[in-house]
Design an enzyme around this catalytic site. Structure first.
Site, PDB file in Angstrom:
ATOM      1  N   CYS A 125       0.814  -1.229   0.000  1.00 46.37           N
ATOM      2  CA  CYS A 125       0.000   0.000   0.000  1.00 46.37           C
ATOM      3  C   CYS A 125       0.842   1.271   0.000  1.00 46.37           C
ATOM      4  O   CYS A 125       0.310   2.350  -0.265  1.00 46.37           O
ATOM      5  CB  CYS A 125      -0.944   0.017   1.184  1.00 46.37           C
ATOM      6  N   HIS A 130      -3.358   7.423   2.811  1.00 46.52           N
ATOM      7  CA  HIS A 130      -3.749   6.124   2.248  1.00 46.52           C
ATOM      8  C   HIS A 130      -5.142   5.783   2.783  1.00 46.52           C
ATOM      9  O   HIS A 130      -5.446   6.038   3.948  1.00 46.52           O
ATOM     10  CB  HIS A 130      -2.733   5.068   2.660  1.00 46.52           C
ATOM     11  N   ASN A 189      -9.985   0.042  -0.121  1.00 45.45           N
ATOM     12  CA  ASN A 189      -8.526   0.139  -0.089  1.00 45.45           C
ATOM     13  C   ASN A 189      -7.970  -0.288  -1.451  1.00 45.45           C
ATOM     14  O   ASN A 189      -8.009  -1.467  -1.790  1.00 45.45           O
ATOM     15  CB  ASN A 189      -7.990  -0.759   1.032  1.00 45.45           C
TER      16      ASN A 189
HETATM   17  N1  ACO Z   1     -18.553  -8.812   8.486  1.00 42.38           N
HETATM   18  C1  ACO Z   1     -19.076  -9.129   9.682  1.00 42.38           C
HETATM   19  N2  ACO Z   1     -18.325  -9.532  10.730  1.00 42.38           N
HETATM   20  C2  ACO Z   1     -16.985  -9.593  10.533  1.00 42.38           C
HETATM   21  C3  ACO Z   1     -16.379  -9.282   9.295  1.00 42.38           C
HETATM   22  C4  ACO Z   1     -17.224  -8.873   8.252  1.00 42.38           C
HETATM   23  N3  ACO Z   1     -16.742  -8.536   7.038  1.00 42.38           N
HETATM   24  N4  ACO Z   1     -15.063  -9.442   9.412  1.00 42.38           N
HETATM   25  C5  ACO Z   1     -14.818  -9.836  10.667  1.00 42.38           C
HETATM   26  N5  ACO Z   1     -15.990  -9.946  11.349  1.00 42.38           N
HETATM   27  C6  ACO Z   1     -16.180 -10.336  12.749  1.00 42.38           C
HETATM   28  C7  ACO Z   1     -15.040 -11.170  13.259  1.00 42.38           C
HETATM   29  O1  ACO Z   1     -15.246 -12.535  12.927  1.00 42.38           O
HETATM   30  C8  ACO Z   1     -15.097 -10.901  14.744  1.00 42.38           C
HETATM   31  O2  ACO Z   1     -16.120 -11.682  15.299  1.00 42.38           O
HETATM   32  P1  ACO Z   1     -15.918 -12.381  16.739  1.00 42.38           P
HETATM   33  O3  ACO Z   1     -15.749 -11.243  17.689  1.00 42.38           O
HETATM   34  O4  ACO Z   1     -17.189 -13.149  16.898  1.00 42.38           O
HETATM   35  O5  ACO Z   1     -14.691 -13.223  16.592  1.00 42.38           O
HETATM   36  C9  ACO Z   1     -15.545  -9.439  14.828  1.00 42.38           C
HETATM   37  O6  ACO Z   1     -16.161  -9.157  13.556  1.00 42.38           O
HETATM   38  C10 ACO Z   1     -14.413  -8.465  15.074  1.00 42.38           C
HETATM   39  O7  ACO Z   1     -13.327  -8.734  14.175  1.00 42.38           O
HETATM   40  P2  ACO Z   1     -11.985  -7.915  14.207  1.00 42.38           P
HETATM   41  O8  ACO Z   1     -11.059  -8.426  13.161  1.00 42.38           O
HETATM   42  O9  ACO Z   1     -11.473  -7.834  15.614  1.00 42.38           O
HETATM   43  O10 ACO Z   1     -12.527  -6.459  13.786  1.00 42.38           O
HETATM   44  P3  ACO Z   1     -11.796  -5.080  13.808  1.00 42.38           P
HETATM   45  O11 ACO Z   1     -12.599  -4.135  14.569  1.00 42.38           O
HETATM   46  O12 ACO Z   1     -10.337  -5.194  14.116  1.00 42.38           O
HETATM   47  O13 ACO Z   1     -11.909  -4.623  12.272  1.00 42.38           O
HETATM   48  C11 ACO Z   1     -10.576  -4.467  10.269  1.00 42.38           C
HETATM   49  C12 ACO Z   1     -11.284  -5.389  11.264  1.00 42.38           C
HETATM   50  C13 ACO Z   1     -11.612  -3.590   9.624  1.00 42.38           C
HETATM   51  C14 ACO Z   1      -9.904  -5.335   9.235  1.00 42.38           C
HETATM   52  C15 ACO Z   1      -9.545  -3.598  10.995  1.00 42.38           C
HETATM   53  O14 ACO Z   1      -8.791  -4.358  11.869  1.00 42.38           O
HETATM   54  C16 ACO Z   1      -8.606  -2.880  10.037  1.00 42.38           C
HETATM   55  O15 ACO Z   1      -8.992  -2.006   9.288  1.00 42.38           O
HETATM   56  N6  ACO Z   1      -7.293  -3.198  10.067  1.00 42.38           N
HETATM   57  C17 ACO Z   1      -6.296  -2.503   9.270  1.00 42.38           C
HETATM   58  C18 ACO Z   1      -6.337  -2.852   7.822  1.00 42.38           C
HETATM   59  C19 ACO Z   1      -5.253  -2.060   7.111  1.00 42.38           C
HETATM   60  O16 ACO Z   1      -5.035  -0.902   7.401  1.00 42.38           O
HETATM   61  N7  ACO Z   1      -4.480  -2.662   6.228  1.00 42.38           N
HETATM   62  C20 ACO Z   1      -3.306  -1.909   5.770  1.00 42.38           C
HETATM   63  C21 ACO Z   1      -3.134  -1.772   4.433  1.00 42.38           C
HETATM   64  S1  ACO Z   1      -3.572  -3.163   3.418  1.00 42.38           S
HETATM   65  C22 ACO Z   1      -2.244  -3.535   2.350  1.00 42.38           C
HETATM   66  O17 ACO Z   1      -1.134  -3.155   2.571  1.00 42.38           O
HETATM   67  C23 ACO Z   1      -2.527  -4.467   1.187  1.00 42.38           C
END
Ligand code: ACO
Length: 323
Positions: free
Chosen positions: A113, A250, A280
């Site tokens: 990214c 980003h 993204n």
């Molecule tokens: N829909 C519904 N529920 C979901 C989904 C979905 N799409 N995805 C995960 N859940 C559930 C999980 O299973 C979990 O359930 P549980 O509590 O029963 O186990 C719950 O939601 C919480 O999941 P988390 O992964 O803890 O959710 P979080 O609040 O951390 O959000 C996210 C996830 C959006 C991915 C976040 O962590 C994030 O944005 N991370 C950074 C991503 C990023 O910046 N990437 C960098 C660049 S990418 C690159 O370089 C290619």
């Protein structure tokens, strides 16, 4: 002294739009979950056969028109991408042929990214050294080709798109500084661990080509790294955080963007946000946001812009520039 200035910007998004509700039809998710956790409402998806170089040609052509340069003027083409059309030649070479910019140097940069910021930094160095006068810098991805559509934790995050800038040599300041970082020791937190040398996986769908991410860990590292690179950038230029006119981040997650804005004591109306419409787009996201900000008239000549990104590697970086 020679500086590099952004002479023109351009971008391109594939036609097909996939909304959160569309996604909820084939993966266990909801518009409410995606929008509240990430800020994403929809993303563009490349059509079958539509490649990263296809998106790049449109974005580059628009940037070259805006800059008033022709293919023959280009001294160098750099494409930031993690989803090249093919293994080789590079996407930059494919783009060069389609633009008719024969003979100039052309190469890709893979920094996930942060790819556009890495590419921009290199382009800036070529111009400052006097080795090039006009450089085309592109960030382009067809990231949805690496998405496992059955994996809800990643499938909802990514989109396809391309952005481009033309850098030109100038005696007045344009790009003031760029700052690049990486931490390969954290590679397993966000990666796609198959390839030509490591091998593909015959036992997995799509030969194992899929993004794997520990989302909440990535989130924490991203906020910390971006805080630190923003501080570094201000310090290197002797600036106060209130001097920045626009933050062009980003676009991975609205909550990460808001955290950086808070660090800069910036209200969100001085932050360019496209994550709601684009998702993204990895290397595409910063130049897409920049082009949208320029074409909508929000970013004006003479203003001070802070660009930043964080991605797989980990990689992260920033650029401070007077537009
Ligand atoms: N829909 C519904 N529920 C979901 C989904 C979905 N799409 N995805 C995960 N859940 C559930 C999980 O299973 C979990 O359930 P549980 O509590 O029963 O186990 C719950 O939601 C919480 O999941 P988390 O992964 O803890 O959710 P979080 O609040 O951390 O959000 C996210 C996830 C959006 C991915 C976040 O962590 C994030 O944005 N991370 C950074 C991503 C990023 O910046 N990437 C960098 C660049 S990418 C690159 O370089 C290619």
């Amino acid at each position: 002294r020679i500086y590099s200035r952004i002479a023109g910007t351009g971008s391109y998004l594939p036609e097909k739009v996939l909304t959160n509700d569309d996604l909820a039809k084939f993966v266990d998710t909801s518009d409410e979950w995606i929008a509240s956790r990430t800020g994403i409402r929809e993303r563009h998806v490349a059509a079958e056969g539509e490649t990263t170089s296809d998106l790049s040609v449109h974005a580059a052509t628009r940037a070259m028109e805006a800059a008033g340069v022709s293919a023959a003027d280009l001294d160098l083409i750099i494409v930031g991408t993690t989803t090249p059309d093919i293994i080789f030649p590079s996407t930059a070479c494919l783009l060069q042929a389609r633009l008719g910019a024969n003979g100039c140097g052309a190469f890709d940069v893979n920094a996930a990214c942060s790819g556009f910021l890495y590419a921009l930094s290199i382009g800036d160095k070529f111009i400052r050294s006097g080795d090039a006068k006009t450089v085309l810098v592109v960030g382009a991805e067809t990231l949805t080709r690496m998405v496992d559509w059955s994996e809800r934790t990643t499938a909802v995050l990514f989109g396809d798109g391309a952005g481009a800038v033309v850098l030109k040599a100038d005696s007045e300041t344009g790009i003031l500084s760029t700052h690049l970082h990486a931490d390969g020791a954290k590679k397993e937190l966000l990666w796609n661990p198959v390839g030509v040398s490591a091998g593909f996986r015959d036992d997995q769908p799509n030969a194992g080509v899929r993004i794997q991410m520990a989302g909440s860990d990535v989130f924490k590292y991203a906020v910390k790294a971006l805080d630190s690179v923003v501080e570094e950038t201000l310090e290197a230029n002797g600036l106060d955080r209130h001097d920045i006119d626009w933050l062009i981040p980003h676009q991975a997650n609205l909550r990460i963007i808001e955290a950086t804005a808070k660090r800069l004591d910036m209200s969100m109306d001085r932050v360019i946000v496209t994550v709601d419409k684009h998702g993204n787009t990895s290397s595409g996201s910063v130049p897409l946001a920049l082009d949208e900000a320029v074409r909508s008239g929000r970013v004006q000549r003479g203003q001070l812009l802070l660009l930043e990104a964080f991605g797989g590697g980990f990689t992260w970086g920033s650029a401070l520039l007077r537009y």
